[in-house]
Motif scaffolding. Structure first.
Motif, PDB file in Angstrom:
ATOM      1  N   PRO A 174       0.840  -1.198   0.000  1.00  0.00           N
ATOM      2  CA  PRO A 174       0.000   0.000   0.000  1.00  0.00           C
ATOM      3  C   PRO A 174       0.874   1.247   0.000  1.00  0.00           C
ATOM      4  CG  PRO A 174      -0.604  -1.477   1.793  1.00  0.00           C
ATOM      5  CD  PRO A 174       0.628  -2.024   1.166  1.00  0.00           C
ATOM      6  N   PRO A 175       0.389   2.353  -0.577  1.00  0.00           N
ATOM      7  CA  PRO A 175       1.213   3.563  -0.656  1.00  0.00           C
ATOM      8  C   PRO A 175       1.762   4.013   0.698  1.00  0.00           C
ATOM      9  CG  PRO A 175      -0.803   3.840  -1.911  1.00  0.00           C
ATOM     10  CD  PRO A 175      -0.902   2.515  -1.202  1.00  0.00           C
ATOM     11  N   SER A 176       0.998   3.859   1.757  1.00  0.00           N
ATOM     12  CA  SER A 176       1.476   4.285   3.069  1.00  0.00           C
ATOM     13  C   SER A 176       2.585   3.391   3.606  1.00  0.00           C
ATOM     14  CB  SER A 176       0.323   4.318   4.062  1.00  0.00           C
ATOM     15  OG  SER A 176      -0.201   3.014   4.228  1.00  0.00           O
ATOM     16  N   MET A 177       2.780   2.214   3.013  1.00  0.00           N
ATOM     17  CA  MET A 177       3.796   1.289   3.478  1.00  0.00           C
ATOM     18  C   MET A 177       4.993   1.222   2.531  1.00  0.00           C
ATOM     19  SD  MET A 177       2.649   0.155   6.316  1.00  0.00           S
ATOM     20  CE  MET A 177       3.424  -1.383   6.721  1.00  0.00           C
ATOM     21  N   GLU A 178       5.065   2.112   1.549  1.00  0.00           N
ATOM     22  CA  GLU A 178       6.204   2.116   0.628  1.00  0.00           C
ATOM     23  C   GLU A 178       7.481   2.385   1.422  1.00  0.00           C
ATOM     24  OE1 GLU A 178       6.630   1.624  -2.697  1.00  0.00           O
ATOM     25  OE2 GLU A 178       4.549   0.978  -2.787  1.00  0.00           O
ATOM     26  N   PRO A 179       8.564   1.690   1.071  1.00  0.00           N
ATOM     27  CA  PRO A 179       9.828   1.950   1.760  1.00  0.00           C
ATOM     28  C   PRO A 179      10.206   3.426   1.639  1.00  0.00           C
ATOM     29  CG  PRO A 179       9.994  -0.034   0.460  1.00  0.00           C
ATOM     30  CD  PRO A 179       8.677   0.610   0.114  1.00  0.00           C
ATOM     31  N   SER A 180      10.552   4.045   2.759  1.00  0.00           N
ATOM     32  CA  SER A 180      10.872   5.462   2.746  1.00  0.00           C
ATOM     33  C   SER A 180      12.059   5.784   3.651  1.00  0.00           C
ATOM     34  CB  SER A 180       9.646   6.268   3.191  1.00  0.00           C
ATOM     35  OG  SER A 180       9.267   5.882   4.494  1.00  0.00           O
ATOM     36  N   CYS A 181      12.996   4.861   3.748  1.00  0.00           N
ATOM     37  CA  CYS A 181      14.118   5.076   4.657  1.00  0.00           C
ATOM     38  C   CYS A 181      15.302   5.766   3.992  1.00  0.00           C
ATOM     39  CB  CYS A 181      14.572   3.746   5.266  1.00  0.00           C
ATOM     40  SG  CYS A 181      15.431   2.669   4.116  1.00  0.00           S
ATOM     41  N   GLY A 182      15.272   5.948   2.688  1.00  0.00           N
ATOM     42  CA  GLY A 182      16.363   6.610   1.993  1.00  0.00           C
ATOM     43  C   GLY A 182      17.581   5.738   1.769  1.00  0.00           C
ATOM     44  N   PRO A 202      14.966   5.526  12.656  1.00  0.00           N
ATOM     45  CA  PRO A 202      15.392   4.180  13.073  1.00  0.00           C
ATOM     46  C   PRO A 202      16.370   3.523  12.102  1.00  0.00           C
ATOM     47  CG  PRO A 202      13.124   4.143  12.287  1.00  0.00           C
ATOM     48  CD  PRO A 202      13.549   5.575  12.319  1.00  0.00           C
ATOM     49  N   MET A 203      17.301   2.773  12.679  1.00  0.00           N
ATOM     50  CA  MET A 203      18.317   2.081  11.886  1.00  0.00           C
ATOM     51  C   MET A 203      18.784   0.867  12.667  1.00  0.00           C
ATOM     52  SD  MET A 203      21.954   3.568  10.552  1.00  0.00           S
ATOM     53  CE  MET A 203      23.155   2.803  11.621  1.00  0.00           C
ATOM     54  N   ARG A 204      19.169  -0.181  11.958  1.00  0.00           N
ATOM     55  CA  ARG A 204      19.773  -1.341  12.616  1.00  0.00           C
ATOM     56  C   ARG A 204      20.832  -1.936  11.705  1.00  0.00           C
ATOM     57  NH1 ARG A 204      14.788  -5.736  12.626  1.00  0.00           N
ATOM     58  NH2 ARG A 204      14.419  -5.672  10.398  1.00  0.00           N
ATOM     59  N   VAL A 205      21.858  -2.479  12.325  1.00  0.00           N
ATOM     60  CA  VAL A 205      22.943  -3.134  11.613  1.00  0.00           C
ATOM     61  C   VAL A 205      22.722  -4.637  11.751  1.00  0.00           C
ATOM     62  CG1 VAL A 205      25.440  -3.447  11.461  1.00  0.00           C
ATOM     63  CG2 VAL A 205      24.498  -1.208  12.115  1.00  0.00           C
ATOM     64  N   ILE A 206      22.640  -5.320  10.611  1.00  0.00           N
ATOM     65  CA  ILE A 206      22.375  -6.758  10.618  1.00  0.00           C
ATOM     66  C   ILE A 206      23.631  -7.488  10.156  1.00  0.00           C
ATOM     67  CG2 ILE A 206      20.918  -8.590   9.705  1.00  0.00           C
ATOM     68  CD1 ILE A 206      18.755  -6.433   9.223  1.00  0.00           C
ATOM     69  N   THR A 207      24.215  -8.216  11.087  1.00  0.00           N
ATOM     70  CA  THR A 207      25.416  -8.996  10.795  1.00  0.00           C
ATOM     71  C   THR A 207      25.032 -10.467  10.646  1.00  0.00           C
ATOM     72  OG1 THR A 207      25.839  -9.236  13.158  1.00  0.00           O
ATOM     73  CG2 THR A 207      26.911  -7.393  12.044  1.00  0.00           C
ATOM     74  N   PRO A 208      25.885 -11.273  10.020  1.00  0.00           N
ATOM     75  CA  PRO A 208      25.567 -12.690   9.862  1.00  0.00           C
ATOM     76  C   PRO A 208      25.285 -13.347  11.217  1.00  0.00           C
ATOM     77  CG  PRO A 208      27.467 -12.125   8.537  1.00  0.00           C
ATOM     78  CD  PRO A 208      27.163 -10.927   9.397  1.00  0.00           C
ATOM     79  N   ARG A 242      12.626   2.381   8.570  1.00  0.00           N
ATOM     80  CA  ARG A 242      13.844   1.880   9.219  1.00  0.00           C
ATOM     81  C   ARG A 242      14.872   1.454   8.171  1.00  0.00           C
ATOM     82  NH1 ARG A 242      12.591  -2.553  13.115  1.00  0.00           N
ATOM     83  NH2 ARG A 242      11.998  -3.641  11.229  1.00  0.00           N
ATOM     84  N   LEU A 243      16.096   1.911   8.345  1.00  0.00           N
ATOM     85  CA  LEU A 243      17.205   1.533   7.473  1.00  0.00           C
ATOM     86  C   LEU A 243      17.904   0.316   8.052  1.00  0.00           C
ATOM     87  CD1 LEU A 243      19.098   2.294   5.043  1.00  0.00           C
ATOM     88  CD2 LEU A 243      20.507   3.479   6.740  1.00  0.00           C
ATOM     89  N   ASN A 244      18.053  -0.714   7.245  1.00  0.00           N
ATOM     90  CA  ASN A 244      18.815  -1.899   7.635  1.00  0.00           C
ATOM     91  C   ASN A 244      20.154  -1.858   6.922  1.00  0.00           C
ATOM     92  OD1 ASN A 244      16.794  -3.286   9.213  1.00  0.00           O
ATOM     93  ND2 ASN A 244      15.738  -3.658   7.299  1.00  0.00           N
TER      94      ASN A 244
END
Length: 105
Positions: free
Chosen positions: A34-42, A70-76, A88-90
């Motif tokens: 839905p348009p309101s859920m489009e990714p918008s984290c840049g 919001p941001m999170r770093v995802i490591t293996p 949120r930026l991953n």
């Protein structure tokens, strides 16, 4: 006779319930997001960081440019929640400790 009537009513009820789930073939397929859920984290603005080591300095620079977003770093092997947050930026980090990419979720 009473058992046959009960069985008939039970079968009719089950068929009625199942018919409510049937598709008419006229159902329109909705957009995937839905348009309101489009990714918008840049995420696209951080492409220059791909391939760089995910050092404390690099992560701090990314964090500083995000401000209070919001941001999170995802490591293996790290555990991540399955909640969807389009703002949120991953930061995806590979086995080699380098940034593989960025996603919004």
């Amino acid at each position: 006779m009473k058992t046959r009537l009960t069985a008939t009513i039970t079968l009719a009820t089950a068929l009625f319930a199942l018919s409510a789930c049937a598709s008419t073939g006229n159902d329109k397929v909705a957009d995937a997001t839905p348009p309101s859920m489009e990714p918008s984290c840049g995420a696209e603005q951080f492409a220059s960081y791909v391939g760089q080591p995910a050092s404390d300095e690099v992560i701090a620079a990314i964090t500083a440019s995000r401000g209070d977003k919001p941001m999170r770093v995802i490591t293996p092997g790290s555990a991540v929640t399955m909640d969807y947050r389009p703002d949120r930026l991953n930061v995806q980090v590979g086995d080699d400790g380098k940034i593989k990419g960025f996603t919004c979720t």
